[in-house]
Design an enzyme around this catalytic site. Structure first.
Site, PDB file in Angstrom:
ATOM      1  N   GLU A   1      67.690 -34.170   1.178  1.00 15.63           N
ATOM      2  CA  GLU A   1      67.059 -32.993   1.765  1.00 15.63           C
ATOM      3  C   GLU A   1      66.703 -33.227   3.231  1.00 15.63           C
ATOM      4  OE1 GLU A   1      65.151 -31.498  -2.469  1.00 15.63           O
ATOM      5  OE2 GLU A   1      63.883 -32.618  -1.089  1.00 15.63           O
TER       6      GLU A   1
ATOM      7  N   CYS B   1      62.935 -32.949   9.855  1.00 16.30           N
ATOM      8  CA  CYS B   1      62.576 -34.146   9.095  1.00 16.30           C
ATOM      9  C   CYS B   1      63.835 -34.571   8.340  1.00 16.30           C
ATOM     10  CB  CYS B   1      61.422 -33.810   8.150  1.00 16.30           C
ATOM     11  SG  CYS B   1      60.930 -35.199   7.125  1.00 16.30           S
TER      12      CYS B   1
ATOM     13  N   CYS C   1      65.584 -44.222  -2.784  1.00 14.32           N
ATOM     14  CA  CYS C   1      64.939 -45.276  -1.981  1.00 14.32           C
ATOM     15  C   CYS C   1      64.667 -46.483  -2.872  1.00 14.32           C
ATOM     16  CB  CYS C   1      63.614 -44.753  -1.411  1.00 14.32           C
ATOM     17  SG  CYS C   1      62.824 -45.912  -0.283  1.00 14.32           S
TER      18      CYS C   1
ATOM     19  N   CYS D   1      57.424 -46.794  -3.684  1.00 15.33           N
ATOM     20  CA  CYS D   1      56.016 -46.394  -3.497  1.00 15.33           C
ATOM     21  C   CYS D   1      55.640 -45.437  -4.629  1.00 15.33           C
ATOM     22  CB  CYS D   1      55.831 -45.711  -2.143  1.00 15.33           C
ATOM     23  SG  CYS D   1      56.407 -46.718  -0.778  1.00 15.33           S
TER      24      CYS D   1
ATOM     25  N   CYS E   1      55.396 -41.352  -4.380  1.00 13.07           N
ATOM     26  CA  CYS E   1      56.489 -40.660  -3.696  1.00 13.07           C
ATOM     27  C   CYS E   1      57.591 -40.276  -4.675  1.00 13.07           C
ATOM     28  CB  CYS E   1      57.031 -41.585  -2.611  1.00 13.07           C
ATOM     29  SG  CYS E   1      58.573 -41.046  -1.896  1.00 13.07           S
TER      30      CYS E   1
ATOM     31  N   CYS F   1      55.295 -34.095   2.632  1.00 14.80           N
ATOM     32  CA  CYS F   1      55.441 -35.556   2.534  1.00 14.80           C
ATOM     33  C   CYS F   1      55.320 -36.050   1.097  1.00 14.80           C
ATOM     34  CB  CYS F   1      54.349 -36.233   3.340  1.00 14.80           C
ATOM     35  SG  CYS F   1      54.852 -36.598   4.991  1.00 14.80           S
TER      36      CYS F   1
HETATM   37 FE1  SF4 Z   1      60.782 -44.860   0.023  1.00 17.32          FE
HETATM   38 FE2  SF4 Z   1      59.090 -42.904  -0.633  1.00 17.32          FE
HETATM   39 FE3  SF4 Z   1      58.160 -45.344  -0.026  1.00 17.32          FE
HETATM   40 FE4  SF4 Z   1      59.227 -43.767   1.907  1.00 17.32          FE
HETATM   41  S1  SF4 Z   1      57.351 -43.364   0.727  1.00 17.32           S
HETATM   42  S2  SF4 Z   1      59.615 -45.968   1.585  1.00 17.32           S
HETATM   43  S3  SF4 Z   1      60.858 -42.719   0.739  1.00 17.32           S
HETATM   44  S4  SF4 Z   1      59.474 -44.820  -1.792  1.00 17.32           S
END
Ligand code: SF4
Length: 341
Positions: free
Chosen positions: A93, A106, A113, A117, A120, A331
Site C-alpha cells: 500500500e 507514504c 516485514c 513489531c 503493527c 501508522c
Molecule cells: Fe516492520 Fe511494522 Fe516494525 Fe515498521 S513497525 S519495522 S513495518 S513490523
C-alpha cells in the site's frame, strides 16, 4: 520476462541503448520520458527511432505497476494498493496525504516485514519479499496525484533499511536533477534502527530521518520490538550523536503512546535523558487498536501531559494528527492483500 527500465540511471540507460545499436544520448532521452514525463510505454518515446524502440521493446519495458485498488478517506487521504512484481496477491500500500500546502506520499519498501513489531499490522504478516526499485517508484509515478506530490516518507509497509539498495535507488531518482529533482529535505526515511544500514544511510544520503523509538527502557522496548535485542536504541542514539542535525538535515523520533505501557512521567524523563545532547524532535502518535493486541491508546490528557513534560525538559514534541483512519491508512495499520477491509 522483460527487464524493467524504471529505476535505471541515464548512464545505465545509455549502455542498454547502445547494445540496441542506438546512440549513447538515447539514455538521457529515455530518462526524461521515464521520470519527467512519467511515460508508461516505450513505444510512445517518439524522439527515439521506431526501429530503435522496437529493438528495445524486445528486451525491455517501462515497468510502471498500476494500482489495483484505491480507497478514499473522508479527510481526503487516499490509499492505493499495488501489485508486487505483477502479482496482485502479494500487494503493498501507498498512502497519499493531502495538506493545505503539500501532498505527501507514504511509501512501502517491502511486502510484509521481518521485524515483527507487535503493534503493527504489517509486522503480523511476516515477510514476503523486498520491493524492486521499479515497484517502489511505481507508487510515485502511477497514482492520480503523481504530478502534484511534494514530499515522501518511507513509512509504509516494511523496514526501508532492510532493503537499502533498492530504496537508495528510488531516493536517487527522486532527488537527482535527471529524475524528479527534489531537494533531499522533501524526503524522510523512517526506521526502527537497523544499525549497520543506518550508518550507510547517514553517509550516503542527505534526507531526513525518523526513528521509531516507542519506549526508552530496553527491557520494555524489547517486549514490543524484537529489534532491541540486536540493535539497542541506546546504540542507535549513540550513532546519531556522531552526526550533525543542527543544519538542513533533521532527525525525529516516533513515539506511539500506549495506556499504561509507555505514557508515564518516568518514561518522559528517561526519554529526555536518552536524547539529551541530540538536536531532534519527538512526534507523539496516537495508537490505533489492532486485533489480538490488548493494549489501548493513551488518553488524550495523558498525551498532552507527556508532551508538556518533554517540552519543559527542552525537547520539542508534537502530537501528530492522525489521517486516513477510516480507510485503515494510519501508522501501523497497513496490511496489503485486502486484509484491512
Ligand atoms: Fe516492520 Fe511494522 Fe516494525 Fe515498521 S513497525 S519495522 S513495518 S513490523
Amino acid at each position: 520476462m522483460k527487464e524493467r527500465l524504471l529505476g535505471k540511471t541515464p548512464e545505465e540507460l545509455s549502455i542498454l541503448a547502445q547494445t540496441a545499436s542506438l546512440p549513447a544520448f538515447t539514455g538521457k532521452q529515455m530518462a526524461k520520458w521515464l521520470y519527467q514525463k512519467r511515460e508508461r510505454d516505450l513505444d510512445s518515446m517518439t524522439d527515439i527511432s521506431k526501429a530503435g524502440r522496437e529493438r528495445l521493446s524486445e528486451k525491455y519495458e517501462v515497468g510502471q505497476a498500476r494500482p489495483v485498488d484505491v480507497a478514499i478517506s473522508s479527510d481526503g487521504t487516499k490509499k492505493y494498493l499495488f501489485p508486487v512484481d505483477g502479482d496482485s496477491s502479494n500487494a503493498v500500500e501507498a498512502v497519499m496525504i493531502p495538506e493545505a500546502d503539500r501532498k505527501t506520499l507514504c511509501v512501502s519498501s517491502q511486502a510484509g516485514c521481518k521485524m515483527g513489531c507487535r503493534f503493527c499490522m504489517t509486522g503480523r504478516q511476516g515477510f514476503h519479499g523486498n520491493l524492486s526499485s521499479a515497484d517502489i517508484l511505481s507508487q510515485f509515478f502511477a497514482i492520480d496525484e503523481a504530478g502534484e506530490l511534494t514530499n515522501a516518507v518511507f513509512m509504509g509497509m516494511g523496514e526501508p533499511l532492510d532493503n537499502w539498495e533498492n530504496v537508495k535507488r528510488a531516493i536517487e531518482v527522486l532527488t537527482a536533477p535527471w529524475g524528479l529533482g527534489w531537494s533531499p529535505k522533501r524526503v524522510t526515511l523512517s526506521t526502527i534502527g537497523v544499525l549497520p544500514k543506518l550508518r550507510q544511510y547517514l553517509d550516503e544520503s542527505k534526507c531526513h530521518l525518523a526513528v521509531s523509538l516507542h519506549n526508552p527502557f530496553p527491557e520494555e522496548r524489547l517486549e514490543f520490538m524484537p529489534v532491541e535485542k540486536n540493535w539497542p536504541i541506546k546504540d542507535v542514539v549513540a550513532l546519531l550523536k556522531q552526526y550533525d542535525f543542527s543544519g538542513q538535515r533533521r532527525v525525529s523520533f516516533e513515539y506511539t503512546l500506549f495506556e499504561g505501557w509507555n505514557d508515564s512521567p518516568r518514561h518522559a524523563d528517561a526519554l529526555l535523558s536518552l536524547l539529551r545532547g541530540l538536536e531532534c524532535r519527538v512526534n507523539l502518535i496516537r495508537f490505533h487498536r489492532i486485533p489480538d493486541f490488548s493494549y489501548s491508546p493513551a488518553a488524550e490528557g495523558k498525551m498532552e501531559l507527556f508532551r508538556d513534560r518533554l517540552s519543559s525538559g527542552g525537547l520539542t514534541s508534537t502530537i501528530r494528527a492522525s489521517r486516513g483512519e477510516d480507510i485503515f491508512a494510519a501508522c501501523g495499520l497497513l496490511a496489503g492483500k485486502n486484509k484491512s477491509r
